[in-house]
Design an enzyme around this catalytic site. Structure first.
Site, short mmCIF file in Angstrom:
data_model
loop_
_atom_site.label_atom_id
_atom_site.label_comp_id
_atom_site.label_asym_id
_atom_site.label_seq_id
_atom_site.Cartn_x
_atom_site.Cartn_y
_atom_site.Cartn_z
N ASP A 15 0.71 -1.12 -0.06
CA ASP A 15 -0.07 -0.12 0.05
C ASP A 15 0.74 1.19 -0.23
O ASP A 15 1.91 1.33 0.74
CB ASP A 15 -0.84 -0.14 1.26
CG ASP A 15 -1.91 0.78 1.26
OD1 ASP A 15 -2.67 0.90 0.45
OD2 ASP A 15 -1.70 1.87 2.08
N GLU A 23 2.01 -0.35 -5.09
CA GLU A 23 0.94 0.49 -5.45
C GLU A 23 1.56 2.08 -5.47
O GLU A 23 1.85 2.33 -4.12
CB GLU A 23 -0.16 0.38 -4.60
CG GLU A 23 -1.23 1.39 -4.78
CD GLU A 23 -2.12 2.47 -3.79
OE1 GLU A 23 -3.27 2.68 -3.93
OE2 GLU A 23 -1.45 2.50 -2.86
#
Ligand code: BGC
Length: 579
Positions: free
Chosen positions: A224, A290
């Site tokens: 993330d 990401e």
């Protein structure tokens, strides 16, 4: 510990399961656990629900699933606020359920990614609670970013940084005697304090988290906000955003907040941990980053040797539906990734973005993220994001394009990501009542941006009415539209013309035909409005973005996203041809 062995069953279902390079061409299905399947019928999805649908995913023909955060969490940012990185939220199940999921998935030939959220924890994390209870300057506070405020009484935030969800990126603490205390940094919601990665205890903590899950049989992690974590220790002010009145999060080169040089060492350290598993039954473990970064060369740094294996390539997701844009993304992405030996990936949607059917059903198709409640569309140039106002969606057009986009995505070299429900052609739910909106964006934007709930509505599996087999009869945590009766997996499974059938056929062909793994991409010129290329010598892909129907290269049509008209490919359609 859970482990997969080379059973004949795996070889039958997924011949590439034990290929050490399995991840280079993998189609990865994103599961958002809260909204996937609700086995205990309490309105929220759970791990047993995911297990119950693993045969569906194996039949669909994907190679892996990625499970968005399933950790204990107050769910103030949908689980991206982690209170314990080594457990499963009681809402979703137990560690034993997670083990069962890994074993079952591996038996079915499916690899499993989970989500690592390293930039911030939840404010419920015991280490943040300890930091709050400790004194300024204490080792406990050094795990996060605690600073004195500016101004005479320290009542101004330490700098002007803005939260990604709106409002300031700092919140003030209260001392035990009730007086205002230090401030802490949260680049996202107030409930998500940023870890201080300059403190060696933080990287060490995350090494342990990786090993904890790798030892249980997790095949990889989606990282993330992989461009966050490291920050300029001086925490300097940044340019103000005219829209938010706080520092802009534009991720420009040289930003003190994003893609700061320290991320490199963190990523190399993780790769070394993944390599410790190279000789295990499941092989080296894998990362996908990401990071929304521009230009692409900055992103490519993340997948250079000894850093991460792969990264989401969001360019296709952020591009408009036109031949020019889609061609530009392909011509930019393939050589950039190829130059560093990394596979390109293709992404049409995820739990943060407007569903592809709806995005491509708007007059402006390159828009993303936010649905504004204001009357007019507006743009924040500092953040490169056009916020959509609720202009009506042409769902039929959007679905037609989404089907064409899926066949384009699945025909390109590299890996692909499918967000749950994309295979059913689900549209964004744009009319969730305001009092049910759950995304922190809603409140933090002063109720100007509705946020991301519209793509997180629970899946319709079967039946005629909500909950559509999501649970047995409990009301799902977000309401499902009645019209989804026509979109259930059950209904689509028996319809050869459905989007589910299209995905199944595409994924079966992708697995069966070697060109999809090894065929070089060479362009075909069928006109400016057509994206056309070959994969190897025997396979052609044609996408028509123009108004005139297109004649196709001679060969056998293997699959088409919309019926041909008198042998010609109509507008907004993709076809695969065996030459
Ligand atoms: C996740 C979001 C989340 C944010 C903060 C992202 O990029 O995909 O859902 O809100 O990180 O963790």
């Amino acid at each position: 510990m859970t482990n997969a062995s080379a059973t004949p069953q795996i070889a039958a279902q997924n011949p590439h399961f034990h290929d050490p390079d399995w991840w280079r061409n993998a189609v990865v299905y994103q599961v958002y656990p809260r909204s996937f399947a609700d086995a205990d019928n309490n309105g929220t999805g759970d791990v047993q629900g995911i297990i119950s649908k693993l045969p569906y995913l194996a039949d669909l023909g994907v190679d892996a699933l990625w499970v968005s955060p399933w950790y204990p969490s107050p769910l103030l940012d949908g689980g991206y606020d982690v209170a314990d990185y080594r457990d499963i939220s009681p809402r979703f199940g137990t560690l034993a359920d997670a083990d069962e999921l890994l074993t079952t998935a591996h038996r079915l030939g499916l690899r499993v990614f989970i989500d690592l959220v390293p930039n911030h924890s939840s404010w419920d994390h015991p280490l943040f609670q300890a930091a709050l209870a400790a004194a300024p300057g204490s080792p406990e506070r050094e795990l996060y970013y605690f600073r004195d405020g500016r101004g005479e009484n320290g009542d101004l935030p330490p700098n002007n940084w803005g939260s990604m969800f709106g409002g300031p990126a700092w919140s003030r603490t209260t001392n035990p005697d009730g007086t205002p205390g230090q401030w802490y940094l949260h680049m996202f919601d107030v409930s998500q304090p940023d870890w201080n990665w300059d403190n060696p205890a933080v990287p060490a903590l995350f090494d342990d988290v990786l090993r904890f899950w790798f030892d249980r049989g997790v095949d990889g992690f989606r990282i993330d906000v992989a461009d966050a974590m490291a920050k300029d220790p001086a925490l300097p002010d940044v340019t103000l955003s005219p829209f938010t009145g706080h520092g802009a999060n534009d991720k420009h080169e040289g930003s003190p907040q994003w893609d700061y040089p320290g991320v490199e060492a963190i990523q190399r350290r993780w790769r070394a941990v993944a390599r410790e598993y190279a000789d295990s039954d499941l092989g080296e473990r894998v990362f996908v980053a990401e990071a929304y970064l521009d230009p692409i060369q900055r992103l490519i740094e993340y997948v250079t040797p000894d850093r991460l294996h792969s990264t989401f390539n969001f360019d296709a997701l952020l591009s408009e539906w036109s031949a020019e844009s889609q061609r530009a993304v392909i011509t930019k992405s393939l050589p950039a990734h190829g130059a560093v030996g990394a596979p390109t990936t293709w992404v049409l949607g995820n739990h943060d973005t407007i569903r592809v059917v709806t995005r491509f059903g708007k007059p402006e198709t390159g828009t993303n993220f936010a649905q504004s409640v204001e009357g007019e569309g507006w743009e924040d140039p500092a953040e490169r994001t056009i916020r959509m106002h609720p202009i009506p969606t042409d769902v039929e057009l959007g679905l037609r394009r989404a089907r064409a986009a899926a066949l384009l995505e699945l025909s390109l070299p590299g890996g692909a990501y499918v967000y749950q429900g994309e295979e059913l052609g689900l549209p964004e739910v744009e009319d969730i009542p305001e009092d049910l909106l759950d995304d922190p964006t809603w409140e933090r934007s002063g109720r100007r941006l509705r946020g991301r709930d519209g793509c997180r509505v629970p899946m319709p599996w079967s039946g005629q009415a909500s909950p559509f087999g999501f649970g047995t009869d409990a009301q799902p945590w977000l309401p499902q539209p009645a019209a989804w009766a026509d979109l259930t997996a059950e209904k689509q499974a028996s319809d050869p013309g459905s989007t589910l059938s299209l995905y199944r056929a595409a994924l079966a062909l992708r697995r069966a035909r070697p060109e999809f793994r090894t065929g070089e991409l060479s362009w075909l010129d069928l006109g400016a409005d057509v994206v056309a290329f070959q994969r190897g010598d025997a396979l052609a892909v044609v996408v028509n973005f123009g108004s005139a129907p297109v004649s196709l290269p001679a060969g056998e049509v293997l699959l088409t996203s919309a019926p041909l008209v008198e042998g010609l490919l109509p507008l907004d359609a993709t076809t695969w041809i065996a030459l």
